[in-house]
Design a protein around this motif. Structure first.
Motif, PDB file in Angstrom:
ATOM      1  N   PHE A  49      -6.546  11.579  -4.814  1.00 23.43           N
ATOM      2  CA  PHE A  49      -6.654  10.067  -4.309  1.00 23.43           C
ATOM      3  C   PHE A  49      -8.069   9.858  -4.068  1.00 23.43           C
ATOM      4  CE2 PHE A  49      -6.751   6.740  -1.231  1.00 23.43           C
ATOM      5  CZ  PHE A  49      -5.949   5.880  -1.625  1.00 23.43           C
ATOM      6  N   ARG A  50      -8.898  10.608  -3.354  1.00 24.73           N
ATOM      7  CA  ARG A  50     -10.358  10.202  -3.216  1.00 24.73           C
ATOM      8  C   ARG A  50     -11.130  10.119  -4.527  1.00 24.73           C
ATOM      9  NH1 ARG A  50     -15.485  13.257  -0.839  1.00 24.73           N
ATOM     10  NH2 ARG A  50     -14.601  15.115  -2.353  1.00 24.73           N
ATOM     11  N   SER A  51     -10.665  11.110  -5.670  1.00 25.12           N
ATOM     12  CA  SER A  51     -11.286  11.009  -6.662  1.00 25.12           C
ATOM     13  C   SER A  51     -10.735   9.879  -7.621  1.00 25.12           C
ATOM     14  CB  SER A  51     -10.850  12.370  -7.318  1.00 25.12           C
ATOM     15  OG  SER A  51     -11.490  13.469  -6.884  1.00 25.12           O
ATOM     16  N   ASN A  52      -9.714   9.520  -7.306  1.00 26.95           N
ATOM     17  CA  ASN A  52      -8.859   8.436  -8.294  1.00 26.95           C
ATOM     18  C   ASN A  52      -9.569   6.923  -7.906  1.00 26.95           C
ATOM     19  OD1 ASN A  52      -5.493   9.493  -8.276  1.00 26.95           O
ATOM     20  ND2 ASN A  52      -7.162  10.238  -9.356  1.00 26.95           N
ATOM     21  N   THR A  53     -10.246   7.049  -6.492  1.00 25.79           N
ATOM     22  CA  THR A  53     -10.499   5.845  -5.875  1.00 25.79           C
ATOM     23  C   THR A  53     -11.815   5.437  -5.327  1.00 25.79           C
ATOM     24  OG1 THR A  53      -9.753   6.200  -3.672  1.00 25.79           O
ATOM     25  CG2 THR A  53      -7.809   5.363  -5.327  1.00 25.79           C
ATOM     26  N   GLU A  54     -12.811   6.597  -5.464  1.00 29.75           N
ATOM     27  CA  GLU A  54     -13.865   6.358  -4.800  1.00 29.75           C
ATOM     28  C   GLU A  54     -14.759   5.475  -5.682  1.00 29.75           C
ATOM     29  OE1 GLU A  54     -15.788  10.368  -4.472  1.00 29.75           O
ATOM     30  OE2 GLU A  54     -15.613  10.653  -6.711  1.00 29.75           O
ATOM     31  N   HIS A  55     -14.473   5.365  -6.971  1.00 32.83           N
ATOM     32  CA  HIS A  55     -15.400   4.201  -7.756  1.00 32.83           C
ATOM     33  C   HIS A  55     -15.210   3.004  -7.573  1.00 32.83           C
ATOM     34  CE1 HIS A  55     -11.607   4.614 -10.187  1.00 32.83           C
ATOM     35  NE2 HIS A  55     -11.933   3.271 -10.450  1.00 32.83           N
ATOM     36  N   TRP A  56     -14.229   2.553  -6.807  1.00 31.45           N
ATOM     37  CA  TRP A  56     -13.726   1.163  -6.471  1.00 31.45           C
ATOM     38  C   TRP A  56     -14.926   0.500  -5.696  1.00 31.45           C
ATOM     39  CZ3 TRP A  56      -7.798   1.788  -4.812  1.00 31.45           C
ATOM     40  CH2 TRP A  56      -6.955   2.267  -5.744  1.00 31.45           C
ATOM     41  N   PRO A  57     -15.144  -0.595  -5.825  1.00 27.73           N
ATOM     42  CA  PRO A  57     -16.110  -1.408  -5.100  1.00 27.73           C
ATOM     43  C   PRO A  57     -15.379  -1.781  -3.756  1.00 27.73           C
ATOM     44  CG  PRO A  57     -15.720  -2.795  -6.856  1.00 27.73           C
ATOM     45  CD  PRO A  57     -14.977  -1.303  -7.086  1.00 27.73           C
ATOM     46  N   PRO A  58     -15.996  -1.930  -2.665  1.00 32.61           N
ATOM     47  CA  PRO A  58     -15.408  -2.399  -1.301  1.00 32.61           C
ATOM     48  C   PRO A  58     -14.490  -3.409  -1.508  1.00 32.61           C
ATOM     49  CG  PRO A  58     -17.786  -2.082  -0.962  1.00 32.61           C
ATOM     50  CD  PRO A  58     -17.704  -2.053  -2.411  1.00 32.61           C
ATOM     51  N   GLU A  59     -14.660  -4.565  -2.456  1.00 32.03           N
ATOM     52  CA  GLU A  59     -13.890  -5.619  -2.342  1.00 32.03           C
ATOM     53  C   GLU A  59     -12.511  -5.258  -2.897  1.00 32.03           C
ATOM     54  OE1 GLU A  59     -16.571  -5.939  -5.864  1.00 32.03           O
ATOM     55  OE2 GLU A  59     -16.766  -5.627  -3.656  1.00 32.03           O
ATOM     56  N   VAL A  60     -12.284  -4.311  -3.578  1.00 34.83           N
ATOM     57  CA  VAL A  60     -11.029  -3.793  -4.293  1.00 34.83           C
ATOM     58  C   VAL A  60      -9.950  -3.457  -3.012  1.00 34.83           C
ATOM     59  CG1 VAL A  60      -9.620  -2.307  -5.549  1.00 34.83           C
ATOM     60  CG2 VAL A  60     -12.073  -3.217  -6.457  1.00 34.83           C
ATOM     61  N   ARG A  61      -8.728  -4.411  -3.046  1.00 30.06           N
ATOM     62  CA  ARG A  61      -7.761  -3.852  -1.983  1.00 30.06           C
ATOM     63  C   ARG A  61      -6.335  -4.394  -2.367  1.00 30.06           C
ATOM     64  NH1 ARG A  61     -10.069  -4.271   3.232  1.00 30.06           N
ATOM     65  NH2 ARG A  61      -7.832  -4.368   4.071  1.00 30.06           N
ATOM     66  N   GLY A  62      -5.497  -3.697  -2.089  1.00 32.91           N
ATOM     67  CA  GLY A  62      -4.240  -4.045  -2.578  1.00 32.91           C
ATOM     68  C   GLY A  62      -3.758  -5.174  -1.706  1.00 32.91           C
ATOM     69  N   GLU A  63      -2.536  -5.573  -1.674  1.00 27.69           N
ATOM     70  CA  GLU A  63      -1.880  -6.778  -1.043  1.00 27.69           C
ATOM     71  C   GLU A  63      -1.464  -6.371   0.389  1.00 27.69           C
ATOM     72  OE1 GLU A  63      -1.823  -9.827  -2.229  1.00 27.69           O
ATOM     73  OE2 GLU A  63      -2.950  -9.126  -4.044  1.00 27.69           O
ATOM     74  N   GLU A  64      -1.126  -7.144   1.163  1.00 34.38           N
ATOM     75  CA  GLU A  64      -0.549  -6.843   2.533  1.00 34.38           C
ATOM     76  C   GLU A  64       0.860  -6.274   2.281  1.00 34.38           C
ATOM     77  OE1 GLU A  64      -2.106  -6.653   5.361  1.00 34.38           O
ATOM     78  OE2 GLU A  64      -3.794  -7.374   4.272  1.00 34.38           O
ATOM     79  N   GLY A  65       1.185  -5.134   2.929  1.00 35.64           N
ATOM     80  CA  GLY A  65       2.488  -4.487   2.494  1.00 35.64           C
ATOM     81  C   GLY A  65       2.629  -3.085   2.128  1.00 35.64           C
ATOM     82  N   THR A  66       3.557  -2.670   2.170  1.00 35.14           N
ATOM     83  CA  THR A  66       3.699  -1.265   1.945  1.00 35.14           C
ATOM     84  C   THR A  66       4.332  -0.571   0.705  1.00 35.14           C
ATOM     85  OG1 THR A  66       5.494  -0.856   3.316  1.00 35.14           O
ATOM     86  CG2 THR A  66       3.511  -0.533   4.332  1.00 35.14           C
ATOM     87  N   THR A  67       4.641  -1.643  -0.067  1.00 38.81           N
ATOM     88  CA  THR A  67       5.393  -1.188  -1.603  1.00 38.81           C
ATOM     89  C   THR A  67       4.442  -0.804  -2.478  1.00 38.81           C
ATOM     90  OG1 THR A  67       5.605  -3.533  -2.029  1.00 38.81           O
ATOM     91  CG2 THR A  67       7.365  -2.868  -0.605  1.00 38.81           C
ATOM     92  N   ALA A  68       4.894  -0.368  -3.306  1.00 38.67           N
ATOM     93  CA  ALA A  68       4.101   0.236  -4.655  1.00 38.67           C
ATOM     94  C   ALA A  68       3.161  -1.337  -5.338  1.00 38.67           C
ATOM     95  CB  ALA A  68       4.830   0.863  -5.748  1.00 38.67           C
TER      96      ALA A  68
END
Length: 172
Positions: A49-68
């Motif tokens: 997970f860290r390797s998959n996502t560490e390149h994301w800038p801080p503003e990259v976020r999912g929506e509110e919620g817990t579904t895929a």
């Protein structure tokens, strides 16, 4: 963060208290990871997970919620090879490969061109998302305690000293 309840002189960090907090945090992480399966599986999942996502800038976020569907799309995850995971964790490649294969078979990791990803579907699972949420709470608890000890203020002061006049001018 809560304000410090103690003043620490530079170079006088309470090492035992800091290590105790870190140790407590690590035990909590191990407990949460074991809910996903074997502890090594959890460690590998976190590294993928860290390797998959560490390149994301801080503003990259999912929506509110817990579904895929609420999470950042899998296409934004940077795949990592089992060998890359092994190097980053300092583990034998064969150990990581064997665990990764089992994680793929269990549907927790996905093989994509270029390596492995921890897909949004996995993150949304009932036994995974709560572990991630608990980890965030445990990390917040540890950082709050470090702040109360005055350690974060000390670290900030040391970092400011490392950046010299530039940082002082930017702050002042």
């Amino acid at each position: 963060m809560p304000p410090p309840t103690a003043e620490i002189a530079p170079g006088g960090a309470p090492a035992r208290a800091v290590w105790r907090l870190i140790g407590t945090y690590m035990l909590r992480v191990a407990e949460e990871l074991s809910r996903v399966g074997h502890l090594m599986d959890g460690i590998i999942l976190f590294e993928v997970f860290r390797s998959n996502t560490e390149h994301w800038p801080p503003e990259v976020r999912g929506e509110e919620g817990t579904t895929a569907a609420d999470m950042v799309p899998d296409t934004m995850r940077r795949p990592v090879t089992p060998g890359g995971v092994a190097r980053r964790l300092g583990l034998p490649p064969e150990t990581v490969r064997r665990h990764a294969l089992r994680l793929v078979d269990r549907g927790l990791l996905a093989r994509v061109p270029g390596g492995l990803i921890l897909p949004a579907e996995t993150l949304a699972r009932q036994n995974v998302f709560p572990a991630l949420a608990a980890n965030a709470a445990n990390l917040q608890r540890m950082m709050g305690a470090l702040s109360q000890l005055g350690v974060l203020r000390l670290w900030d002061a040391e970092e400011a000293g490392d950046h010299g006049q530039e940082h002082a001018a930017a702050v002042g």
